[in-house]
Design an enzyme around this catalytic site. Structure first.
Site, PDB file in Angstrom:
ATOM      1  CB  ILE A   1     -12.109  -6.240  16.313  1.00 52.69           C
ATOM      2  CG1 ILE A   1     -10.586  -6.225  16.473  1.00 52.69           C
ATOM      3  CG2 ILE A   1     -12.522  -5.427  15.086  1.00 52.69           C
ATOM      4  CD1 ILE A   1      -9.811  -6.824  15.300  1.00 52.69           C
TER       5      ILE A   1
ATOM      6  CG  LEU B   1       5.547   3.497   4.842  1.00 55.42           C
ATOM      7  CD1 LEU B   1       6.921   3.927   5.356  1.00 55.42           C
ATOM      8  CD2 LEU B   1       5.677   2.255   3.972  1.00 55.42           C
ATOM      9  N   GLY B   2       2.672   1.600   7.757  1.00 55.82           N
ATOM     10  CA  GLY B   2       2.014   1.483   9.066  1.00 55.82           C
ATOM     11  C   GLY B   2       1.101   0.287   9.209  1.00 55.82           C
TER      12      GLY B   2
ATOM     13  CE1 TYR C   1      -3.622  -2.379  -0.071  1.00 58.40           C
ATOM     14  CE2 TYR C   1      -3.148  -2.905   2.218  1.00 58.40           C
ATOM     15  CZ  TYR C   1      -3.843  -3.153   1.039  1.00 58.40           C
ATOM     16  OH  TYR C   1      -4.761  -4.163   0.993  1.00 58.40           O
TER      17      TYR C   1
ATOM     18  N   GLY D   1     -12.844 -12.476  13.648  1.00 60.82           N
ATOM     19  CA  GLY D   1     -11.445 -12.860  13.793  1.00 60.82           C
ATOM     20  C   GLY D   1     -10.617 -12.502  12.581  1.00 60.82           C
TER      21      GLY D   1
ATOM     22  N   GLY E   1     -19.963 -11.240  16.026  1.00 65.95           N
ATOM     23  CA  GLY E   1     -18.685 -11.439  16.711  1.00 65.95           C
ATOM     24  C   GLY E   1     -18.575 -10.506  17.909  1.00 65.95           C
TER      25      GLY E   1
ATOM     26  CG  HIS F   1      -5.243   8.917  48.108  1.00 70.10           C
ATOM     27  ND1 HIS F   1      -6.141   7.882  47.939  1.00 70.10           N
ATOM     28  CD2 HIS F   1      -5.900   9.905  48.770  1.00 70.10           C
ATOM     29  CE1 HIS F   1      -7.299   8.235  48.481  1.00 70.10           C
ATOM     30  NE2 HIS F   1      -7.177   9.456  48.998  1.00 70.10           N
TER      31      HIS F   1
ATOM     32  CB  VAL G   1     -25.706 -14.763  11.531  1.00 67.68           C
ATOM     33  CG1 VAL G   1     -26.552 -14.304  10.340  1.00 67.68           C
ATOM     34  CG2 VAL G   1     -25.655 -13.678  12.602  1.00 67.68           C
TER      35      VAL G   1
HETATM   36  P1  FAD Z   1       0.027  -5.613   9.790  1.00 70.06           P
HETATM   37  O1  FAD Z   1      -0.220  -4.417  10.598  1.00 70.06           O
HETATM   38  O2  FAD Z   1      -1.131  -6.397   9.298  1.00 70.06           O
HETATM   39  O3  FAD Z   1       0.921  -5.152   8.571  1.00 70.06           O
HETATM   40  C1  FAD Z   1       1.255  -6.034   7.544  1.00 70.06           C
HETATM   41  C2  FAD Z   1       1.626  -5.207   6.342  1.00 70.06           C
HETATM   42  O4  FAD Z   1       2.123  -6.081   5.338  1.00 70.06           O
HETATM   43  C3  FAD Z   1       0.433  -4.488   5.741  1.00 70.06           C
HETATM   44  O5  FAD Z   1       0.736  -3.125   5.569  1.00 70.06           O
HETATM   45  C4  FAD Z   1       0.233  -5.179   4.405  1.00 70.06           C
HETATM   46  O6  FAD Z   1      -0.254  -4.326   3.403  1.00 70.06           O
HETATM   47  C5  FAD Z   1       1.628  -5.659   4.093  1.00 70.06           C
HETATM   48  N1  FAD Z   1       1.637  -6.816   3.210  1.00 70.06           N
HETATM   49  C6  FAD Z   1       1.001  -7.999   3.371  1.00 70.06           C
HETATM   50  N2  FAD Z   1       1.281  -8.820   2.351  1.00 70.06           N
HETATM   51  C7  FAD Z   1       2.113  -8.142   1.533  1.00 70.06           C
HETATM   52  C8  FAD Z   1       2.753  -8.463   0.313  1.00 70.06           C
HETATM   53  N3  FAD Z   1       2.605  -9.661  -0.262  1.00 70.06           N
HETATM   54  N4  FAD Z   1       3.534  -7.524  -0.260  1.00 70.06           N
HETATM   55  C9  FAD Z   1       3.702  -6.304   0.310  1.00 70.06           C
HETATM   56  N5  FAD Z   1       3.125  -5.953   1.467  1.00 70.06           N
HETATM   57  C10 FAD Z   1       2.341  -6.866   2.071  1.00 70.06           C
HETATM   58  N6  FAD Z   1      -3.711  -4.286  18.142  1.00 70.06           N
HETATM   59  C11 FAD Z   1      -3.328  -3.696  19.281  1.00 70.06           C
HETATM   60  O7  FAD Z   1      -2.280  -4.029  19.815  1.00 70.06           O
HETATM   61  N7  FAD Z   1      -4.091  -2.707  19.868  1.00 70.06           N
HETATM   62  C12 FAD Z   1      -5.254  -2.306  19.331  1.00 70.06           C
HETATM   63  O8  FAD Z   1      -5.926  -1.427  19.885  1.00 70.06           O
HETATM   64  C13 FAD Z   1      -5.685  -2.912  18.125  1.00 70.06           C
HETATM   65  N8  FAD Z   1      -6.838  -2.517  17.534  1.00 70.06           N
HETATM   66  C14 FAD Z   1      -7.203  -3.077  16.350  1.00 70.06           C
HETATM   67  C15 FAD Z   1      -8.370  -2.650  15.749  1.00 70.06           C
HETATM   68  C16 FAD Z   1      -8.777  -3.187  14.556  1.00 70.06           C
HETATM   69  C17 FAD Z   1     -10.043  -2.709  13.913  1.00 70.06           C
HETATM   70  C18 FAD Z   1      -7.975  -4.178  13.926  1.00 70.06           C
HETATM   71  C19 FAD Z   1      -8.380  -4.774  12.614  1.00 70.06           C
HETATM   72  C20 FAD Z   1      -6.802  -4.617  14.517  1.00 70.06           C
HETATM   73  C21 FAD Z   1      -6.412  -4.078  15.740  1.00 70.06           C
HETATM   74  N9  FAD Z   1      -5.242  -4.485  16.373  1.00 70.06           N
HETATM   75  C22 FAD Z   1      -4.868  -3.915  17.548  1.00 70.06           C
HETATM   76  C23 FAD Z   1      -4.382  -5.545  15.799  1.00 70.06           C
HETATM   77  C24 FAD Z   1      -3.163  -4.919  15.118  1.00 70.06           C
HETATM   78  O9  FAD Z   1      -3.600  -4.037  14.126  1.00 70.06           O
HETATM   79  C25 FAD Z   1      -2.303  -6.011  14.525  1.00 70.06           C
HETATM   80  O10 FAD Z   1      -1.980  -6.959  15.515  1.00 70.06           O
HETATM   81  C26 FAD Z   1      -1.019  -5.427  13.970  1.00 70.06           C
HETATM   82  O11 FAD Z   1      -1.294  -4.479  12.966  1.00 70.06           O
HETATM   83  C27 FAD Z   1      -0.147  -6.539  13.401  1.00 70.06           C
HETATM   84  O12 FAD Z   1       1.021  -5.977  12.924  1.00 70.06           O
HETATM   85  P2  FAD Z   1       1.874  -6.678  11.794  1.00 70.06           P
HETATM   86  O13 FAD Z   1       3.073  -5.802  11.592  1.00 70.06           O
HETATM   87  O14 FAD Z   1       2.077  -8.093  12.110  1.00 70.06           O
HETATM   88  O15 FAD Z   1       0.951  -6.683  10.499  1.00 70.06           O
END
Ligand code: FAD
Length: 569
Positions: free
Chosen positions: A285, A146-147, A143, A368, A281, A541, A338
């Site tokens: 989330i 980043l992030g 994408y 999930g 669910g 406190h 459901v």
């Molecule tokens: P991700 O954040 O999923 O990043 C993976 C990246 O890899 C993505 O940018 C993706 O585009 C990229 N990617 C994948 N495949 C490819 C490819 N083939 N080529 C190039 N790029 C690729 N966690 C918390 O700790 N606190 C929270 O409050 C929290 N709230 C959440 C709320 C929601 C609605 C959701 C959906 C999740 C939440 N999470 C929360 C979970 C958290 O977002 C994830 O655990 C975390 O983002 C995982 O990080 P990661 O680096 O493993 O992967």
């Protein structure tokens, strides 16, 4: 003296300066980046045309530049190394960095000492740590932003919206004060939320540049043990870290293509505030999004397969949340599925396993997340991926192929951002030759609901399942002045303690700010503290953090803020 002007930057005009990387008096070498420009299509650094000293700057952050505009003047190099830049020398062509996907033909082949696939909290933490340890790093992200999930469509936007929900709830429930019905400008809320996300993701792009982490945008797929194809460009690497995250699970039989059916990403967009929202669910989330939509005015119905909300969480922590939302939401159906969801003109007709049929304006499916390990061509690199898409790793986060590591949601363990980022550091440090392992005493879990629910370390649910002996010491917030004052009368802080060593094994908190409070117990766990250590730590406190110390005093038998049967004789 040379005047450095904006060179030919293609079709771009009026491109804003987003960062100035040098200051007056600073010595620069040829090709050193001077300023960063950012168009809607690309971010580019203007490199120095030669060695020299910055004599004057003619731009500030926010200025909009086009070809030929004067950026700075460069004097002769202070150390005499190399010739000064010639007058009117154009800067070398800008280096695109952190740009949105570029066609493969525009890019040269790339080699990385360390390749990181995925820029979520795991990937960017790993990439930045590896760069800080002296590695030449390429970060691949499909994408433009980043992030990963966390910053773009997860933790951050959800917490921004939950802040709105919290303020709305507190204003509505403040005793003796009436504000009247809130007027909601959903568009403004959305813009504000996106602004927060943009600040953080933009910050990541800038930090990647600052660390000289090369960002390649495109979808990566392994083609061999030392090679990744990124939309046609071959990226070779010495070592790799897979941080490709996870995606929302889809349910069979649900018309996911109907625009009224959302996953969490769709729900975070708040396209509108549906009058009737079905959340499939009742995990963290689903309940966080339910909290947002309930506060904005939707009548929310939750359907959960298990016999409690937040399955896996201790029941006593969920109880105050279940009670509060049970009184607010349209319905909460436990041990229910459901069985069919039909898209009709008048709404989404949901039939539940109980036989009931109800109509909703929107449906959020939050059942999930599944790891992305199966989509990366890892078999070409010889990396083992299990049937669910998880990549198997050892305690150093190395896969079965020693030079490839994996971290975050794509490996087993709680799918949480802070777990991913800590694993990212371990993976990078192992690659840099450090003797470290990922072996946390506890990983905090937080549901940012109202009230918040949080836990770290051992839970009573896990202890019951594996027979771990423990003592439970709980401090009810009904005895906490601060708890009562912040509307947390139903709150509770409990510690689980080893009956023999008296060491703290875990904690659970329910109430406002629970997510902040478990941090102290996380530290206690890592330090191997016993209950007395925590009880003897003087907490201010009246604070909510005091309830952690008071729960420890219950464990220690020294509590004086509860009837004396809890105190040690
Ligand atoms: P991700 O954040 O999923 O990043 C993976 C990246 O890899 C993505 O940018 C993706 O585009 C990229 N990617 C994948 N495949 C490819 C490819 N083939 N080529 C190039 N790029 C690729 N966690 C918390 O700790 N606190 C929270 O409050 C929290 N709230 C959440 C709320 C929601 C609605 C959701 C959906 C999740 C939440 N999470 C929360 C979970 C958290 O977002 C994830 O655990 C975390 O983002 C995982 O990080 P990661 O680096 O493993 O992967």
């Amino acid at each position: 003296m040379a005047q450095v002007r904006v060179p030919d930057i293609g079709d771009f005009t009026d491109v804003p300066v987003i960062e100035i990387l040098v200051e007056v008096g600073q010595e620069v070498a040829a090709e050193d980046p001077l300023v960063v420009l950012e168009s809607d299509k690309a971010t580019m650094e203007l490199p120095s045309p030669g060695p020299g000293v910055i004599e004057s700057l003619h731009v500030t952050v926010g200025d909009k530049l086009s070809e030929g505009d004067l950026v700075l003047t460069l004097g002769g190099a202070g150390d005499g190394a190399g010739p000064p830049a010639t007058a009117e020398a154009p800067a070398a062509p800008p280096t695109p960095v952190a740009a949105p996907p570029v066609s493969a033909s525009d890019r040269a082949e790339v080699h990385a000492e360390v390749l990181v696939l995925g820029s979520g909290p795991g990937g960017y933490a790993a990439a930045f740590r590896a760069a800080d340890l002296g590695k030449d790093v390429v970060l691949v992200e499909r994408y433009a932003s980043l992030g990963g999930v966390c910053l773009n469509v997860g933790c951050i936007p959800s917490k921004a919206l939950l802040h709105v929900a919290k303020v709305l709830g507190e204003a509505a429930e403040l005793p003796g004060v009436r504000f009247g019905a809130p007027e909601l400008d959903v568009g403004a809320i959305r813009t504000w939320k996106e602004g927060i996300v943009g600040k953080l993701t933009g910050g990541l792009a800038a930090m990647a540049k600052q660390r000289k982490v090369r960002v390649v945008h495109g979808t990566g797929r392994f083609t061999g043990p030392h090679e990744l194809d990124v939309d046609g460009t071959a990226v070779s690497f010495d070592q790799a870290i897979v941080a490709a995250g996870s995606r929302a699970v889809r349910l069979p039989g649900i018309p996911h293509d109907d625009p009224r059916v959302m996953d969490s990403t769709g729900a975070l967009e708040i396209a509108d505030v549906p009058a009737r929202l079905l959340v499939i669910g009742g995990g963290i989330i689903g309940l966080e999004m339910a909290t947002v939509y309930d506060a904005l005015g939707s009548a929310v119905t939750v359907v959960e397969l298990a016999d409690q909300l937040i399955p896996g969480c201790d029941r006593d922590l969920v109880a105050p949340l279940a009670k509060r939302i049970g009184g607010r939401y349209a319905a909460i159906h436990l041990e229910t599925t459901v069985t069919s969801l039909e898209a009709r003109d008048d709404g989404m007709h949901a039939t539940l396993s109980s036989g009931e049929t109800e109509v909703f304006d929107r449906v959020l499916v939050a059942v999930g997340r599944a790891p992305n390990g199966g989509d990366l061509g890892l078999e070409a690199a010889g990396v083992a991926v299990d049937e669910r898409g998880f990549v198997a790793v050892d305690e150093r986060r190395r896969t079965n192929v020693a030079h490839i590591s994996a971290i975050g949601d794509v490996v087993r363990g709680p799918m949480l951002a802070h777990k991913a980022s800590h694993e990212g550091h371990v993976a990078a440090e192992v690659i840099a030759g450090e003797d470290v392992v990922f072996d946390p005493r506890g990983i905090p879990n937080v549901a940012y609901t109202d009230p918040e629910v949080a836990w770290v370390g051992l839970t009573e649910t896990d202890a019951a399942a594996d027979g771990t002996p423990y003592e439970r010491a709980a401090f009810p917030w009904s005895a906490s002045g601060r708890g009562l004052a912040v509307g947390g009368a139903t709150g509770m802080t409990k510690l689980l303690v080893d009956p023999d060593s008296r060491r703290v094994l875990g904690a659970g908190v329910v109430g406002p700010g629970a997510g902040e409070l478990v941090a102290e117990v996380g530290l206690a766990l890592e330090l191997g503290a016993d209950a007395q250590d925590v009880a003897l730590t003087i907490h201010a406190h009246p604070t909510l953090s005091e309830t952690v110390g008071l729960a420890a005093a219950v464990a220690d038998g020294t509590i004086t803020d509860l009837p004396n049967k809890a105190a040690r004789r």
